[in-house]
Motif scaffolding. Structure first.
Motif, PDB file in Angstrom:
ATOM      1  N   GLU A 107      52.133  50.032  81.353  1.00  0.00           N
ATOM      2  CA  GLU A 107      51.070  49.045  81.165  1.00  0.00           C
ATOM      3  C   GLU A 107      50.647  48.550  82.548  1.00  0.00           C
ATOM      4  O   GLU A 107      51.177  47.569  83.070  1.00  0.00           O
ATOM      5  CB  GLU A 107      51.564  47.879  80.292  1.00  0.00           C
ATOM      6  CG  GLU A 107      51.886  48.303  78.882  1.00  0.00           C
ATOM      7  CD  GLU A 107      52.475  47.180  78.061  1.00  0.00           C
ATOM      8  OE1 GLU A 107      52.444  46.011  78.517  1.00  0.00           O
ATOM      9  OE2 GLU A 107      52.973  47.476  76.968  1.00  0.00           O
ATOM     10  N   GLN A 109      47.459  47.601  83.545  1.00  0.00           N
ATOM     11  CA  GLN A 109      46.339  46.654  83.583  1.00  0.00           C
ATOM     12  C   GLN A 109      46.878  45.231  83.724  1.00  0.00           C
ATOM     13  O   GLN A 109      47.801  44.822  83.013  1.00  0.00           O
ATOM     14  CB  GLN A 109      45.488  46.777  82.312  1.00  0.00           C
ATOM     15  CG  GLN A 109      44.797  48.124  82.149  1.00  0.00           C
ATOM     16  CD  GLN A 109      43.793  48.387  83.272  1.00  0.00           C
ATOM     17  OE1 GLN A 109      43.120  47.463  83.736  1.00  0.00           O
ATOM     18  NE2 GLN A 109      43.707  49.626  83.693  1.00  0.00           N
ATOM     19  N   ALA A 110      46.244  44.471  84.630  1.00  0.00           N
ATOM     20  CA  ALA A 110      46.648  43.082  84.845  1.00  0.00           C
ATOM     21  C   ALA A 110      45.431  42.176  84.672  1.00  0.00           C
ATOM     22  O   ALA A 110      44.294  42.596  84.893  1.00  0.00           O
ATOM     23  CB  ALA A 110      47.243  42.911  86.232  1.00  0.00           C
ATOM     24  N   ASP A 111      45.676  40.943  84.288  1.00  0.00           N
ATOM     25  CA  ASP A 111      44.578  39.982  84.098  1.00  0.00           C
ATOM     26  C   ASP A 111      44.024  39.490  85.433  1.00  0.00           C
ATOM     27  O   ASP A 111      42.838  39.209  85.546  1.00  0.00           O
ATOM     28  CB  ASP A 111      45.057  38.792  83.266  1.00  0.00           C
ATOM     29  CG  ASP A 111      45.468  39.246  81.863  1.00  0.00           C
ATOM     30  OD1 ASP A 111      44.916  40.262  81.402  1.00  0.00           O
ATOM     31  OD2 ASP A 111      46.339  38.590  81.258  1.00  0.00           O
ATOM     32  N   ALA A 112      44.875  39.354  86.428  1.00  0.00           N
ATOM     33  CA  ALA A 112      44.457  38.864  87.748  1.00  0.00           C
ATOM     34  C   ALA A 112      45.141  39.710  88.819  1.00  0.00           C
ATOM     35  O   ALA A 112      46.111  40.411  88.536  1.00  0.00           O
ATOM     36  CB  ALA A 112      44.845  37.396  87.888  1.00  0.00           C
ATOM     37  N   GLN A 115      49.505  40.451  90.103  1.00  0.00           N
ATOM     38  CA  GLN A 115      50.450  40.182  89.024  1.00  0.00           C
ATOM     39  C   GLN A 115      51.413  41.352  88.830  1.00  0.00           C
ATOM     40  O   GLN A 115      52.578  41.146  88.524  1.00  0.00           O
ATOM     41  CB  GLN A 115      49.703  39.914  87.703  1.00  0.00           C
ATOM     42  CG  GLN A 115      49.053  38.565  87.650  1.00  0.00           C
ATOM     43  CD  GLN A 115      48.423  38.312  86.297  1.00  0.00           C
ATOM     44  OE1 GLN A 115      48.133  39.246  85.557  1.00  0.00           O
ATOM     45  NE2 GLN A 115      48.218  37.047  85.967  1.00  0.00           N
ATOM     46  N   LYS A 116      50.876  42.561  88.972  1.00  0.00           N
ATOM     47  CA  LYS A 116      51.720  43.753  88.812  1.00  0.00           C
ATOM     48  C   LYS A 116      51.564  44.640  90.033  1.00  0.00           C
ATOM     49  O   LYS A 116      50.466  45.030  90.389  1.00  0.00           O
ATOM     50  CB  LYS A 116      51.314  44.546  87.559  1.00  0.00           C
ATOM     51  CG  LYS A 116      51.527  43.795  86.269  1.00  0.00           C
ATOM     52  CD  LYS A 116      51.136  44.644  85.100  1.00  0.00           C
ATOM     53  CE  LYS A 116      51.322  43.885  83.796  1.00  0.00           C
ATOM     54  NZ  LYS A 116      50.930  44.678  82.643  1.00  0.00           N
TER      55      LYS A 116
END
Length: 130
Positions: A107, A109-112, A115-116
């Motif tokens: 996974e 995809q990150a929101d901001a 973050q990952k």
């Protein structure tokens, strides 16, 4: 009598007399001696040697410079070939000592941003030099 036998065999009478007086040339005598040495060397090494190694070893021993084609022709006439040996594996597969946990589980995809973070880590263990 000879004429009848030659007719029966299908050869000319002159060919029979030529064969009767035939003597091997010096090159043929050399090939016969070389063939004996090739056969002896082949049997001694249990068929491992092919014409390339045979050439290298016998040319050194006899202090001659015979062509590889000569050895190939002699070995073909003697109906001998090199035994192809099975290749040995030259590595040992070691089990993995530590396998990292799969936290991301693909996974990405990150929101901001920030973050990952991920990277490929390949760890090579070497002997520690002191």
């Amino acid at each position: 009598m000879i004429t009848k036998l030659c007719e029966l065999a299908g050869i000319a009478r002159s060919a029979y007399y030529k064969w009767l007086k035939w003597t091997p040339s010096t090159r043929e005598l050399e090939n016969i001696a070389l063939a004996k040495e090739v056969k002896r060397r082949y049997d001694k090494r249990k068929g491992i040697l092919g014409y390339r190694q045979m050439r290298t070893q016998l040319n050194r021993k006899l202090k001659k410079n015979y062509n590889r084609k000569r050895y190939y022709r002699i070995m073909r006439a003697l109906e001998i070939k090199a035994v192809i040996r099975k290749k040995r594996l030259n590595y040992v597969k070691a089990p993995a000592l530590h396998i990292a946990e799969n936290v991301m589980n693909r996974e990405f995809q990150a929101d901001a941003p920030n973050q990952k973070w991920c990277t490929d880590v390949t760890e090579l263990k070497y002997v520690e030099w002191s």
